[in-house]
Design an enzyme around this catalytic site. Structure first.
Site, PDB file in Angstrom:
ATOM      1  N   SER A  82       0.827  -1.216   0.000  1.00 51.39           N
ATOM      2  CA  SER A  82       0.000   0.000   0.000  1.00 51.39           C
ATOM      3  C   SER A  82       0.853   1.254   0.000  1.00 51.39           C
ATOM      4  O   SER A  82       1.675   1.453   0.896  1.00 51.39           O
ATOM      5  CB  SER A  82      -0.849   0.073   1.274  1.00 51.39           C
TER       6      SER A  82
ATOM      7  N   HIS B 270      -3.394   0.958  -4.580  1.00 50.37           N
ATOM      8  CA  HIS B 270      -2.719  -0.117  -5.313  1.00 50.37           C
ATOM      9  C   HIS B 270      -3.079   0.026  -6.789  1.00 50.37           C
ATOM     10  O   HIS B 270      -4.252   0.112  -7.130  1.00 50.37           O
ATOM     11  CB  HIS B 270      -3.233  -1.493  -4.861  1.00 50.37           C
TER      12      HIS B 270
ATOM     13  N   ASN C  82       1.695   3.704  11.225  1.00 50.49           N
ATOM     14  CA  ASN C  82       0.928   4.165  12.393  1.00 50.49           C
ATOM     15  C   ASN C  82       1.344   3.311  13.576  1.00 50.49           C
ATOM     16  O   ASN C  82       1.950   2.257  13.398  1.00 50.49           O
ATOM     17  CB  ASN C  82      -0.576   3.964  12.131  1.00 50.49           C
TER      18      ASN C  82
HETATM   19  N1  HPA Z   1      -2.714  -3.045  11.474  1.00 49.72           N
HETATM   20  C1  HPA Z   1      -2.781  -3.887  10.426  1.00 49.72           C
HETATM   21  N2  HPA Z   1      -2.397  -3.569   9.210  1.00 49.72           N
HETATM   22  C2  HPA Z   1      -1.898  -2.344   9.009  1.00 49.72           C
HETATM   23  C3  HPA Z   1      -1.792  -1.410  10.064  1.00 49.72           C
HETATM   24  C4  HPA Z   1      -2.219  -1.796  11.361  1.00 49.72           C
HETATM   25  O1  HPA Z   1      -2.168  -1.026  12.339  1.00 49.72           O
HETATM   26  N3  HPA Z   1      -1.256  -0.284   9.524  1.00 49.72           N
HETATM   27  C5  HPA Z   1      -1.031  -0.535   8.207  1.00 49.72           C
HETATM   28  N4  HPA Z   1      -1.428  -1.788   7.890  1.00 49.72           N
END
Ligand code: HPA
Length: 272
Positions: free
Chosen positions: A31, A62, A236
Site C-alpha cells: 500500500s 494499489h 501508524n
Molecule cells: N494493522 C494492520 N495492518 C496495518 C496497520 C495496522 O495497524 N497499519 C497498516 N497496515
C-alpha cells in the site's frame, strides 16, 4: 479457488511471451509503496486484469499491474499492488504471483508492506527490516495437496528472511543514514485493524509490527526455495497506542517516506 500447476504454467508462458524473460528478483510493493516500479527502466507493464488466472486487486492506493524491466542493474518483476486474503481471494490466489516469479526464474523475492507499529520504540514513518514473522492469519497457503514440483510437504521455516540479505540491508541503510528498525511481523487476515487487546497479545507474543499481508507470500516463497527479504513501512502505531486508525493515514505516511523507501530499496536491489 485452488490454482493448478497447469494454470501456473499458463500464466508463466503468457508472461514469457510478453517478454518477461529471466527475472532475477521479484518485488511486491505494498500500500502506497508502488511508486518504486515507476523507476524500472525499459518497462513492460501488464495490468493484472490481462494476465490469465491473476485476480484483480481492489485496494485503494494499489495500481494493480505487473512491471518488468531493469532496476539498479537487475532484471526485476514488480507487483504494483498485491492480493490480500481479506479481499476474498483464496490463499492460493493471493500467493500465485510468487510461484509465477519462481517459474519465470527469479531467485529472490522482496516483500514490502505498510504495517502498524507494536514495538513502543517505533514511530510512524519508520522502516522496519523484517527478521521473522508470526503467521496469525488462521490459515496457511500450503494447506492442500503438496505441489511437489514447487517444494517439499514440510518446508523448514527456521530462516524465512535470509540472514545474509538482512545484513546487507542493514549495511545499505547505514550508508544512506536511514535509522532502520527491525523486528517480527505478525500477519493477521484483516480487514479489520486489530483491537487494543490483540495488539497487547501481539506484543506479548513477540511481534514488533502487525499487518494483513506478506506472511502467506513469504511461506510460499520459502516453499519454492526462493530467498526472501522484507521491509515494512510503519505507517501508524497499532490500535490502543494512538487515537484512531484509518487507511487514509496509512497511505499518507507511505507517501511521506516514499523517497527514503525508494532509495533504500534501490540500493538493496543493487546489493543483493
Ligand atoms: N494493522 C494492520 N495492518 C496495518 C496497520 C495496522 O495497524 N497499519 C497498516 N497496515
Amino acid at each position: 479457488m485452488t490454482i493448478t500447476h497447469k494454470q501456473l504454467i499458463e500464466t508463466t508462458e503468457y508472461l514469457r511471451e510478453k517478454g518477461f524473460l529471466e527475472p532475477e528478483l521479484g518485488l511486491i510493493l505494498g500500500s502506497g509503496l508502488g511508486d518504486l516500479a515507476d523507476e524500472i527502466e525499459n518497462p513492460i507493464v501488464i495490468p493484472y486484469t490481462e494476465i490469465p488466472h491473476f485476480p484483480a486487486s481492489t485496494v485503494k492506493g494499489h495500481k494493480g499491474q505487473l512491471v518488468y524491466g531493469t532496476l539498479s542493474g537487475k532484471v526485476v518483476i514488480a507487483m504494483q499492488g498485491r492480493f490480500h486474503f481479506y479481499e476474498g481471494y483464496s490463499i492460493q490466489e493471493v500467493t500465485l504471483p510468487i510461484r509465477v516469479m519462481k517459474l519465470l526464474g527469479a531467485h529472490t523475492v522482496g516483500l514490502t508492506n505498510a504495517a502498524g507499529g507494536v514495538n513502543t520504540t517505533f514511530t510512524p514513518g519508520d522502516l522496519m527490516l523484517i527478521t521473522d514473522h508470526i503467521n496469525f492469519t488462521g490459515t496457511n497457503p500450503l494447506i492442500g495437496p503438496n505441489e511437489e514440483e514447487m517444494g517439499p510437504r514440510f518446508p523448514d521455516m527456521s530462516e524465512t528472511y535470509d540472514k545474509e540479505y538482512q545484513s546487507r540491508i542493514r549495511g545499505e541503510a547505514q550508508k544512506l543514514n536511514v535509522a532502520l528498525k527491525e523486528g517480527v511481523y505478525m500477519g493477521f487476515s484483516g480487514p479489520t485493524y486489530e483491537t487494543p487487546a490483540e495488539v497487547s497479545m501481539a506484543r506479548t507474543l513477540g511481534a514488533d509490527a502487525v499487518g494483513m499481508s506478506t506472511v502467506p507470500e513469504a511461506i510460499v516463497a520459502r516453499h519454492a526455495g526462493l530467498r526472501v527479504f522484507g521491509v515494512s513501512c510503519i505507517t501508524n502505531l497499532a490500535a490502543g497506542m494512538q487515537s484512531n486508525l484509518n487507511h487514509k493515514e496509512v497511505v499518507e505516511v507511505t507517501q511521506r517516506v516514499n523517497q527514503v523507501f525508494k532509495s533504500l530499496l534501490k540500493n538493496v536491489v543493487a546489493a543483493i
